[in-house]
Write an enzyme that holds these catalytic residues in place. Structure first.
Site, PDB file in Angstrom:
ATOM      1  N   PRO A   2       0.777  -1.231   0.000  1.00  0.00           N
ATOM      2  CA  PRO A   2       0.000   0.000   0.000  1.00  0.00           C
ATOM      3  C   PRO A   2       0.815   1.291   0.000  1.00  0.00           C
ATOM      4  O   PRO A   2       0.949   1.963   1.007  1.00  0.00           O
ATOM      5  CB  PRO A   2      -0.845  -0.118   1.268  1.00  0.00           C
ATOM      6  N   GLU A   3       1.370   1.625  -1.123  1.00  0.00           N
ATOM      7  CA  GLU A   3       1.833   2.992  -1.354  1.00  0.00           C
ATOM      8  C   GLU A   3       0.796   3.621  -2.287  1.00  0.00           C
ATOM      9  O   GLU A   3      -0.203   2.992  -2.606  1.00  0.00           O
ATOM     10  CB  GLU A   3       3.225   2.985  -1.986  1.00  0.00           C
ATOM     11  N   HIS A  93      -6.066 -12.141  11.530  1.00  0.00           N
ATOM     12  CA  HIS A  93      -5.715 -10.720  11.360  1.00  0.00           C
ATOM     13  C   HIS A  93      -6.776  -9.906  10.624  1.00  0.00           C
ATOM     14  O   HIS A  93      -6.512  -8.780  10.234  1.00  0.00           O
ATOM     15  CB  HIS A  93      -4.350 -10.541  10.671  1.00  0.00           C
ATOM     16  N   ARG A 113      -0.005  -6.179  11.111  1.00  0.00           N
ATOM     17  CA  ARG A 113       0.767  -5.310  12.010  1.00  0.00           C
ATOM     18  C   ARG A 113      -0.081  -4.227  12.683  1.00  0.00           C
ATOM     19  O   ARG A 113       0.409  -3.533  13.555  1.00  0.00           O
ATOM     20  CB  ARG A 113       1.916  -4.657  11.240  1.00  0.00           C
ATOM     21  N   LYS A 158      16.590  24.252   3.737  1.00  0.00           N
ATOM     22  CA  LYS A 158      16.330  23.007   4.464  1.00  0.00           C
ATOM     23  C   LYS A 158      17.634  22.212   4.557  1.00  0.00           C
ATOM     24  O   LYS A 158      18.243  21.890   3.544  1.00  0.00           O
ATOM     25  CB  LYS A 158      15.258  22.191   3.749  1.00  0.00           C
TER      26      LYS A 158
END
Length: 277
Positions: A2-3, A93, A113, A158
């Site tokens: 899941p990106e 899960h 997780r 930065k």
DNA sequence: CGCGGCCCCTGGCCGC
DNA sequence: TGCGGCCAGGGGCCGC
């Protein structure tokens, strides 16, 4: 997994099955994911409401409902949704069940997780038609607002490393740990370089190459999704396409140098010391 | 405010 | 075969 491209693929796969459906009930089989899950609260808010639309913003799935509320779903690192008959036994899960329609169809959330999120949002929408809860996010990678002038201005003064800069969702959404390394390789920029050392040309390249990497991943979404749902058979798009991610100790695909791994703010970065400066 | 460190959690893999 | 250590694609919070 899941990106951004995978969340986009999940959205496209689920949307036709969810849009227009009535929520019959929610069941939680865990006390919480990242936040506590309150079954009574969700059921009071959602029973009988219709899912109008499924959207993606950053790596969030947004369930838009017909009672001026939204559900935010984030898959974390290991989250996945699937549709199944409600009679099907709950798998290990699986933490959330959303019964749809007459209750025979079940939307299940699995997350070993438990780094994911499932949140109810009631605040008003902002100008981009997104829940106010997501207002802190930077532009989408394919949005016009993600342009050279924007990135150049943001990068000035930065001191932190460029890897963290492009992974920061306030800079741009959807570039995770893998795509950060892959984008920087394509740009010839070391992940260790200080953000303020980026040139205008670097900013241009970061935009075009991140878009290219994400676009290719979206195009391969189907393949990725199969890997995602069956994590043990991981022979997908990634292993064929990655130039640097996970390739430490192996030879660069472009020159004769060896890919290095360094740890930056607790996350692995991979780069070619020959090609990236 | 910017930045790094640390945490949430389970499981797979590797070396002993 | 068992066990400890290390690693994992995300993101929020805390302290300096």
């Amino acid at each position: 997994m899941p990106e951004l491209p995978e969340v986009e693929t999940v959205k496209n796969a689920l949307a036709p099955h969810l849009q227009g459906k009535i929520i019959k009930a929610c069941h939680f089989f865990t006390a919480g994911l990242r936040q506590k899950l309150d079954e009574e609260l969700f059921n009071n808010a959602f029973i009988g409401t219709k899912i109008i639309r499924l959207k993606r913003r950053s790596k969030y799935l947004i369930f838009e409902l017909d009672n001026n509320k939204w559900i935010l779903s984030h898959l974390g690192m290991t989250g996945s949704w699937r549709l199944c008959p409600s009679t099907e036994a709950r798998k290990k899960h699986e933490h959330i069940s959303v019964l749809l329609g007459d209750g025979t169809q079940d939307l299940r959330y699995c997350d070993p997780r438990r780094f994911g999120e499932f949140r109810m949002i009631t605040a008003p929408l902002n100008k981009d038609d997104d829940p106010q809860a997501l207002a802190h996010l930077g532009p989408e990678p394919f949005d016009d607002a993600f342009n050279q002038a924007y990135l150049w201005n943001l990068s000035r003064n930065k001191t932190k490393a460029v890897k963290g800069f492009i992974m920061d969702p306030k800079t741009v959404c959807g570039i995770g740990n893998i795509y950060a390394s892959e984008t920087l390789f394509r740009c010839g920029i070391s992940p260790l370089r200080k953000t303020q050392k980026l040139t205008k040309k670097d900013c241009h390249n970061l935009i075009s190459h991140s878009q290219e990497v994400l676009q290719q991943a979206i195009a391969a979404g189907g393949t990725t999704i199969i890997d995602f749902q069956a994590p043990d058979g991981s022979e997908g798009w990634f292993h064929q396409q990655l130039n640097v991610y996970g390739r430490n100790g192996k030879k660069c695909t472009t020159c004769d140098k060896v890919i290095k791994r360094v740890v930056q703010t607790g996350r692995s970065s991979f780069y070619c010391p020959g090609c990236q400066k």
